[in-house]
Design a protein around this motif. Sequence first.
Motif, PDB file in Angstrom:
ATOM      1  N   GLN A 248       8.209  44.402  67.976  1.00 12.27           N
ATOM      2  CA  GLN A 248       7.010  45.210  67.732  1.00 12.27           C
ATOM      3  C   GLN A 248       5.940  44.376  67.031  1.00 12.27           C
ATOM      4  N   THR A 249       6.378  43.554  66.079  1.00 15.70           N
ATOM      5  CA  THR A 249       5.442  42.667  65.380  1.00 15.70           C
ATOM      6  C   THR A 249       4.807  41.684  66.355  1.00 15.70           C
ATOM      7  N   ALA A 250       5.636  41.113  67.220  1.00 13.83           N
ATOM      8  CA  ALA A 250       5.139  40.157  68.211  1.00 13.83           C
ATOM      9  C   ALA A 250       4.170  40.830  69.173  1.00 13.83           C
ATOM     10  N   ALA A 251       4.530  42.026  69.625  1.00 12.36           N
ATOM     11  CA  ALA A 251       3.663  42.766  70.550  1.00 12.36           C
ATOM     12  C   ALA A 251       2.319  43.073  69.902  1.00 12.36           C
ATOM     13  N   GLY A 252       2.354  43.422  68.614  1.00 10.45           N
ATOM     14  CA  GLY A 252       1.116  43.716  67.895  1.00 10.45           C
ATOM     15  C   GLY A 252       0.218  42.499  67.783  1.00 10.45           C
ATOM     16  N   ALA A 253       0.835  41.347  67.490  1.00  7.43           N
ATOM     17  CA  ALA A 253       0.061  40.109  67.364  1.00  7.43           C
ATOM     18  C   ALA A 253      -0.568  39.716  68.701  1.00  7.43           C
ATOM     19  N   ILE A 254       0.203  39.866  69.773  1.00  5.80           N
ATOM     20  CA  ILE A 254      -0.311  39.533  71.111  1.00  5.80           C
ATOM     21  C   ILE A 254      -1.442  40.483  71.490  1.00  5.80           C
ATOM     22  N   ALA A 255      -1.230  41.773  71.219  1.00  5.99           N
ATOM     23  CA  ALA A 255      -2.249  42.781  71.546  1.00  5.99           C
ATOM     24  C   ALA A 255      -3.539  42.523  70.777  1.00  5.99           C
ATOM     25  N   ASP A 256      -3.408  42.142  69.503  1.00  3.20           N
ATOM     26  CA  ASP A 256      -4.598  41.850  68.690  1.00  3.20           C
ATOM     27  C   ASP A 256      -5.386  40.688  69.278  1.00  3.20           C
TER      28      ASP A 256
END
Length: 308
Positions: free
Chosen positions: A276-284
């Motif tokens: 989830q953290t990785a997905a958030g960073a990529i999305a940002d």
Amino acid sequence: MKFTVKLRLLMLLLLLLSLSQQAQAQVIDRVYARVGDDVITKFDIESLNPERTKAIYAIKDQEEQKRVLADYTKKTLDFLVDQYVVLNSARREGVRVSDQEVDNAVKDVMEKNGITEQQLLELLAKENRTMAHYKWQIKMDILSTRVRSRVLAPKVVVTDDEINKYIKENGNKLDISDQLELRMLKLENRLALERALEFFKKNGSFVETTAKFAGDEEGGYLGWFEYDALDSSLKDLLKGKHKGDITAVQSFGGEYRVLYVENFKDKYEGTAEVRQTAAGAIADEKTKIVYDKWLKDSKQRILVQYMY
């Protein structure tokens, strides 16, 4: 007769004063640019940083003053044009920020920092900023965030492959560890445990083996564990173990036990939280790119006229 002359002179003076004030107002409110439905005036530019403006007008060398003022005006005008492009484009997307929301945000800042409005004004003054400038900045920050979250973020897609790649490339920044789903068979007698293991080798089902020899209908299920979070003895016991592996027999508290690895996840696969953290960073990062493109496209859609 004298009264009439004096009256005419007074009226003439009032007229001249009025014309002078109008001329002064025209100079102060001179329009430097039009951005969509908004105009940017000389007053807007000079009031953005009043202390800087004051310092420029205090320069005695007229040529130097003219040069510095022109440089300040151009940079400030370009900045405000970009701001008003965002403002106009956001309006077209149905995104707005009210004055009340800005006031509430300022109150939140003061409450969180335990300061009064006067103290905030003093802090802003030290940074050569006014309350109006500060509120404008807050308004644009909120507006930009809303455009990203409401308009652009829903268009961003993050794939599993992208998440896996991010975790591998940023493993040193993330709290990652191999994960093991474990079951346990424990018996008080070493010989009984050996018999159970012989049965398991033939049967192949750890769940049935545990149910038969330990009476545990849940198959000795323990759950998922992060390898790095285990104590040193368990780490040694499970080192190098993967799905389907069984550990050596361990004596513990008068009992004998073995652990069975039901499932294994490589650390680069990541826990749900890490993914989830990785997905958030990529999305940002993707949203930032989309926002920059949106801003660039907005500059082409919104009519901008420089008059400076």
